[in-house]
Design a protein around this motif. Structure first.
Motif, short mmCIF file in Angstrom:
data_model
loop_
_atom_site.label_atom_id
_atom_site.label_comp_id
_atom_site.label_asym_id
_atom_site.label_seq_id
_atom_site.Cartn_x
_atom_site.Cartn_y
_atom_site.Cartn_z
N ASP A 5 0.84 -1.19 0.00
CA ASP A 5 0.00 0.00 0.00
C ASP A 5 0.87 1.24 0.00
O ASP A 5 1.98 1.25 0.54
CB ASP A 5 -0.90 0.02 1.24
CG ASP A 5 -2.00 -1.03 1.17
OD1 ASP A 5 -2.69 -1.07 0.14
OD2 ASP A 5 -2.16 -1.78 2.14
N VAL A 7 1.31 4.75 1.55
CA VAL A 7 0.89 5.37 2.81
C VAL A 7 1.52 6.75 2.94
O VAL A 7 2.74 6.89 2.80
CB VAL A 7 1.29 4.51 4.03
CG1 VAL A 7 0.77 5.15 5.31
CG2 VAL A 7 0.79 3.09 3.87
N ASP A 194 -2.94 5.25 -0.79
CA ASP A 194 -4.10 4.44 -0.40
C ASP A 194 -4.57 4.77 1.00
O ASP A 194 -5.75 4.70 1.30
CB ASP A 194 -3.73 2.95 -0.49
CG ASP A 194 -3.23 2.56 -1.86
OD1 ASP A 194 -4.00 2.67 -2.82
OD2 ASP A 194 -2.05 2.15 -1.96
N TYR A 195 -3.61 5.11 1.89
CA TYR A 195 -3.91 5.40 3.29
C TYR A 195 -3.27 6.72 3.70
O TYR A 195 -2.21 7.10 3.20
CB TYR A 195 -3.35 4.32 4.21
CG TYR A 195 -4.06 3.00 4.16
CD1 TYR A 195 -5.07 2.71 5.08
CD2 TYR A 195 -3.71 2.03 3.23
CE1 TYR A 195 -5.73 1.48 5.07
CE2 TYR A 195 -4.36 0.81 3.20
CZ TYR A 195 -5.37 0.54 4.13
OH TYR A 195 -6.02 -0.67 4.10
N ALA A 317 -8.30 3.57 12.79
CA ALA A 317 -9.03 4.05 11.62
C ALA A 317 -10.34 4.70 12.01
O ALA A 317 -10.97 4.33 13.01
CB ALA A 317 -9.29 2.88 10.68
N ASN A 323 -9.55 4.01 5.59
CA ASN A 323 -8.24 4.32 5.03
C ASN A 323 -7.65 5.62 5.59
O ASN A 323 -6.64 6.12 5.09
CB ASN A 323 -8.33 4.41 3.50
CG ASN A 323 -8.45 3.04 2.87
OD1 ASN A 323 -9.15 2.18 3.39
ND2 ASN A 323 -7.79 2.83 1.74
N TRP A 324 -8.30 6.16 6.63
CA TRP A 324 -7.76 7.29 7.38
C TRP A 324 -7.51 6.80 8.81
O TRP A 324 -8.44 6.41 9.52
CB TRP A 324 -8.74 8.46 7.39
CG TRP A 324 -8.26 9.65 8.17
CD1 TRP A 324 -8.20 9.76 9.54
CD2 TRP A 324 -7.77 10.89 7.66
NE1 TRP A 324 -7.70 10.99 9.90
CE2 TRP A 324 -7.43 11.70 8.77
CE3 TRP A 324 -7.59 11.38 6.36
CZ2 TRP A 324 -6.92 13.00 8.62
CZ3 TRP A 324 -7.08 12.67 6.21
CH2 TRP A 324 -6.76 13.47 7.31
N LEU A 349 -3.07 -0.94 10.00
CA LEU A 349 -3.08 -0.76 8.56
C LEU A 349 -2.80 -2.07 7.81
O LEU A 349 -3.50 -2.42 6.86
CB LEU A 349 -2.05 0.30 8.17
CG LEU A 349 -2.08 0.83 6.73
CD1 LEU A 349 -1.58 2.28 6.68
CD2 LEU A 349 -1.23 -0.02 5.80
#
Length: 379
Positions: A5, A7, A194-195, A317, A323-324, A349
């Motif tokens: 991912d 990040v 993505d995050y 999260a 995704n936050w 995550l």
């Protein structure tokens, strides 16, 4: 093979640095954005640098003690000295609270924290004090200090070794949700991920607002005052729980302070010299010898706590946006909890949920629902 991912970690204080390292070590593609010119220039660099396992809340005990053990073993694990020194922590406990405090000691001992009650005579040898009104004293031999700058830069160096990139002087201006993730604008630069991991300290709410989220964290100033060099003997961290006065030696100086209950929220790093008179007057009741020590304004400073409504961090999260991920609002104990928090956020995550311990009580919903936690040993 699963693609890593992307990040974005916002903030390069000690929490952001630890999160970046743990995420990169788990194989994630990590980019860290920091508004200041260098890392650890917000609350981290102006912290009191003390670490302790003595808390009334089990989660605080666990996260702090696990982190202290990491600092203790850091040089052995990573060949880097982050300045951990077990100089000790001593609590002077009012008579009315002594029975309750012994319960906290039992909780801490259950988690392996080396803490004990000690006699007034033994305590007086560490830091002289007026005994009137006290029920007892607790001593934590593994509590002490760490160097926040060395710890932050150590995590950054290790994160970079694992492929993370860091961008200083990069203040985030805009955050937009896209079909595939997030688009972050900082000046003329655009970053996609993505995050997002929000480690912006006292600016975490402003960061959240850029994406339409309310993350209730605010700056609150704390002042540290200093004696002149070589004017007092060496004393461990000593806290008078009745008044809130705390003090400890650092090098040739004695540092001391007291939280101001009516301190307005906001980022302010100017020393409050008017408040020092109240601090000394209060300290003199328990530590009269401090009134005879010459002071040195050049050794004083002010920093900020990144405070939540209940003085516990916001971890994990968002329920409406997985995704936050937040890792902020440590309310003065970010330095002492950073190593373990980085591990927990990486689990959140990478594995879908933190699992080494249950962080459910620290998620943002507790604040939204009015389920505030209580910690009696916050300075």
């Amino acid at each position: 093979m699963t693609k890593p991912d992307r990040v974005i970690v916002i903030g390069a204080g000690i929490i952001g640095a630890s999160c970046a390292y743990h995420l990169a070590a788990r194989g994630q593609q990590v980019t860290v954005l920091e508004k200041f010119d260098a890392p650890a220039e917000g609350s981290t660099g102006r912290s009191f640098a003390s670490v302790r396992g003595q808390w009334s809340d089990e989660l605080n005990v666990t996260i702090s003690w696990e982190s202290i053990q990491t600092y203790r073993d850091f040089e052995k694990l990573h060949n880097i000295d982050v300045g951990y020194r077990p100089t000790g922590y001593m609590y002077l406990v009012p008579e009315k609270d002594w029975g309750t405090q012994l319960g906290y000691v039992a909780l801490q001992q259950e988690h392996g924290v080396p803490v004990e009650s000690i006699s007034f005579q033994a305590a007086q040898q560490k830091t002289p004090f007026v005994q009137e009104g006290l029920g007892g004293v607790t001593w934590g031999s593994a509590d002490g200090v760490v160097d926040p700058y060395l710890a932050t830069t150590a995590y950054i160096a290790m994160a970079k070794t694992s492929g993370a990139t860091f961008h200083m002087k990069t203040e985030v201006d805009e955050i937009t949700r896209t079909e595939n993730g997030w688009r972050v604008r900082a000046g003329d630069a655009i970053y996609e991920a993505d995050y997002i991991v929000n480690c912006a300290g006292g600016w975490s709410n402003l960061t959240g607002q850029l994406a339409g989220f309310d993350v209730p964290v605010q700056h609150v100033r704390r002042n540290i005052y200093s004696t002149a060099p070589n004017s007092t003997p060496i004393h461990p961290m000593t806290i008078d729980l009745e008044s809130g006065i705390f003090l400890r030696s650092e090098g040739e100086r004695l540092l001391f302070g007291l939280a101001r209950a009516d301190e307005p929220a906001g980022y302010n790093t100017a020393v409050d010299w008017d408040w020092m008179e109240t601090v000394l007057e209060t300290a003199g009741n328990r530590f009269p010898w401090l009134l005879d020590a010459p002071l040195d304004p050049s050794g004083a400073w002010a920093g900020t706590y990144e405070v939540t409504p209940d003085h516990f961090p916001i971890l994990g999260a968002l329920p409406e946006e997985p995704n936050w991920i937040n890792a902020c609002g440590f309310s003065g104990h970010g330095v002492m909890q950073a190593p373990y928090v980085g591990k927990l956020i990486a689990e959140e995550l990478c594995d879908g949920k933190s699992h080494t311990i249950d962080i459910e009580p620290l998620r943002i919903n507790r604040l939204r629902d009015g389920r505030l936690r209580n910690e009696t040993m916050v300075l």
